[in-house]
Enzyme design. Sequence first.
Site, PDB file in Angstrom:
ATOM      1  CB  SER A  42      77.271  -5.522  72.862  1.00 18.90           C
ATOM      2  OG  SER A  42      78.352  -5.479  73.754  1.00 18.90           O
ATOM      3  CE  LYS A  45      80.804  -3.397  71.412  1.00 11.27           C
ATOM      4  NZ  LYS A  45      80.140  -3.934  72.610  1.00 11.27           N
ATOM      5  CB  SER A  97      80.209  -7.995  70.753  1.00 15.38           C
ATOM      6  OG  SER A  97      79.344  -7.056  71.360  1.00 15.38           O
TER       7      SER A  97
END
Length: 360
Positions: A42, A45, A97
């Site tokens: 993640s 992101k 997240s």
Amino acid sequence: MASPALAAGPPSVDAGSYLVVNGKTGEVLAARNAHARVPIASITKLMTVLVALEHVQLTDVVSVKASAAGVGESSIDLRAGEHVTVRDLVKAALIQSANDAAYALAAYAGGGDVTAFVREMNDKALALRLRDTHFVRPDGLDAPNEHSSAADVTRLARIAMHNREIRDVVRLTSDTIAGGRALHTWNDLLGTFPGLIGVKTGHTSAAGWCEVAAARRPGLTVYTTILGSSSRAERNVDLAALLRWGLSRYRVSSVIRPGRPYALAQAGYGRAPLRLVAAKRVQRAVRVDRLLVARILATAAVRLPVRAGQQLGVIRVYSGKRLVASRPLVAARSIERPGLAGRVGFYAGRTAKHIWSWFT
């Protein structure tokens, strides 16, 4: 020779790769396999949000697509057709997240084409010189040929933190967005490690436990990236140890002091030498294990009159090859040029001394 404490290397950590850098200069303090290409989960992101904010406004309202609502694992349970602002999607992607929030953001910013948006993510990676990086998904879920490195992740985080919206969001431990959704960070060091200001965690079965973090002290920010830790607890312990060690490599010091004479210039006519001083103090975070070297370029003699504060040189302070600070050197006092009688008297006196020396 540096003391053992000052010369101590970084702590032993479990992660497959890591990097510790000075956030301002990019100076590498410690590294292991920093360019190894591995999944980053993640942490992806950060790039998703960075690229999206180049195309959309925080106040834009997004109609959630079914493809986004169906993304699994970490989510905020978006529903197809639901309307959510870009600001709330950014918060959900960076704090919680949430994969569905990242996917919805990519779909909206990409004009409905997530594949095209991911191409933009890769174009941005090339533009930012992230040479170890290739994205396949906007949420960071495991996918073939998706990878980055500790070096690239650290650089991405440093760049992302120049964006005010990202910087303000990643330091939050919790928040509430539309629909009464409560967000909670996966960053366990926020609020527990002094000075931590972000930035992003990640975890998948392929990536292991990952995080890029930034900690601030007066005059200094240290970034540390850990990729591939075996557990969340191990990641947290190792990350904290590397951050503490990185911060300990520096001290805040007055590298240039006001009023201190850094050079002397002859003033002539029997006057005392003129002190050349720095007008202002300069404080910098400097390495504890490196000597500072001052290089001074200044006039050896002045022509009168001279006014206090008149620039007559420059001081440059280096740590190794890196310029730490540079400031003008100025006259510490004013000196007037003697009048005709004074000049005649000075030269007459000097001549008399020369004549007297012939007979002694």
